[in-house]
Design an enzyme around this catalytic site. Structure first.
Site, PDB file in Angstrom:
ATOM      1  CB  ILE A 140      -8.914  -9.160  17.031  1.00 49.40           C
ATOM      2  CG1 ILE A 140      -8.336 -10.417  16.348  1.00 49.40           C
ATOM      3  CG2 ILE A 140     -10.427  -9.091  16.854  1.00 49.40           C
ATOM      4  CD1 ILE A 140      -8.505 -10.462  14.846  1.00 49.40           C
ATOM      5  CE  LYS A 141      -9.563  -0.598  15.152  1.00 53.50           C
ATOM      6  NZ  LYS A 141      -9.639   0.453  14.093  1.00 53.50           N
ATOM      7  CB  ILE A 142     -12.255  -5.797  21.262  1.00 51.24           C
ATOM      8  CG1 ILE A 142     -12.023  -7.169  20.630  1.00 51.24           C
ATOM      9  CG2 ILE A 142     -13.397  -5.850  22.273  1.00 51.24           C
ATOM     10  CD1 ILE A 142     -11.636  -8.254  21.628  1.00 51.24           C
TER      11      ILE A 142
END
Length: 385
Positions: A140-142
């Site tokens: 997941i990209k944050i």
């Protein structure tokens, strides 16, 4: 010794991930072929990539129509399309994930860019994405914003793989590494496994040079031709800041991973949080189109390349192992020289600007994509009436 530059990079201890995903790539078998050939060992995506994929292809129309019949909103339709592509890509990379014991084989998906300044919203969305996609090798990209760092810590503590994106400054990378370690430590304290839990810190390149170069060109217009020494100093900085900044970040990475704190986590089975070079397509046509590849080959790093840069690298990359370790003192000197009165580039200001621009460049295509899906919904609804 491999002769293909992409394979030589892999032999040098760096992984190549592709910055692209669309349904045609999956259905044609091309993605699987690239993976099986060892050309790429992971994949990144973002709202701009999906906007282009969905709005320019009819491969998604049947699923959009099914979403309309099911009464789904444009956002729900979007997620169903994207999650399906991400799951299929994860399955293609699953053998890589297993063969590397969780070091590689990841597929990244970004939470809504509208949440870049919302810590709890980011945490909630990351958890929801991870559960909905239901693949161990999804990442997941944050965004690496002040609000994003506590979200990274919590999501890592939850046991979710994280790609911290939109990092530009060494300081922001240090905060990223701190958030990762805190999340791991929380899991260790709770007697939870940290094996096969992974994170990368995505350090952006070309946008820095674009911003700095624009500032330098403006300074050159002010300087004119009367002060040739000043002009020469300014020109020496053009196209050099991003790579120098990345080399310094890598030295920081080495210090962090050599620390007692990190070594304690490593003994518990922690994966190193690798630096990932992003925004690697050269924007200025006067520059070498693979300079962000050639200059930054280093162990325990990732370089994520768009398809055109992959093709260019296969054609004419000149790979030297550990090249990122060369000219380190010069890199520090270059960054320090930006403070000199005759150059006067405020790097902190640059980093703030490119961070906000980076968020905007993901928000705009995301909103455009929502509108594209809404337009298709409207067209299909009219056609059926």
């Amino acid at each position: 010794m491999a002769t293909d530059p992409l394979l030589k990079i892999r032999e040098s201890g760096q992984s190549i991930w592709m910055d692209n995903l669309n349904r045609q790539l999956i259905q044609s078998g091309k993605l699987k072929q690239m993976v099986e050939a060892g050309k790429i060992t992971g994949l990144t995506s973002n709202p701009a990539i999906f906007q282009k994929a969905i709005s320019s292809s009819d491969l998604y129309d049947a699923d959009i129509e099914a979403g309309i019949k099911a009464g789904r909103s444009p956002v729900e339709i979007y997620e169903s399309l994207v999650f399906d592509d991400i799951r299929k890509a994860c399955d293609i990379f699953q053998p890589v994930y297993e063969a590397t014991d969780g070091l590689d084989g990841y597929v990244s998906i970004e939470v809504s860019p509208n949440l870049a300044r919302d810590t709890q919203g980011t945490i909630d969305e990351a958890r929801r994405f991870y559960q909905a996609i239901d693949r161990p090798n999804v990442m997941i990209k944050i965004p690496g914003t002040p609000e994003g760092f506590p979200a990274v810590e919590q999501v890592i503590a939850d046991g979710i793989n994280v790609n911290i994106t939109l990092l530009f400054s060494v300081e922001s990378y240090e905060k990223t590494a701190e958030a990762y370690m805190r999340g791991l430590e929380r899991r260790v304290d709770q007697n939870q496994s940290i094996h096969k839990l992974a994170s990368v810190a995505s350090f952006f390149l070309s946008r820095i040079d674009t911003n700095v170069d624009d500032r330098i060109q403006e300074r050159l217009r002010q300087v004119g031709t009367d002060t040739l020494n000043n002009e020469a100093r300014l020109r020496q900085v053009l196209g050099k800041v991003a790579i120098a900044n990345a080399k310094i970040a890598y030295q920081t990475f080495k210090k962090i991973t050599a620390s007692e704190r990190w070594q304690r986590l490593a003994k518990q089975g922690a994966n190193v949080q690798r630096l990932l070079w992003a925004s690697t397509s050269t924007k200025n046509p006067d520059y070498n189109d693979v300079m962000y590849v050639n200059e930054l080959v280093g162990r325990n790093t990732v370089n994520t390349l768009p398809p055109n840069t992959i093709d260019a690298c296969e054609d004419h990359c000149e790979i030297m192992a550990d090249r990122i370790e060369s000219n380190i003192s010069e890199a520090y000197q270059l960054i320090e020289s930006l403070n000199d009165p005759d150059i006067a580039i405020d790097l902190d200001e640059v980093m703030d600007e490119v961070m906000q621009e980076g968020i905007d460049k993901f928000v705009q295509p995301f909103e455009s994509l929502m509108q594209s899906i809404q337009d298709k919904v409207d067209q299909m609804t009219v056609a059926k009436s």
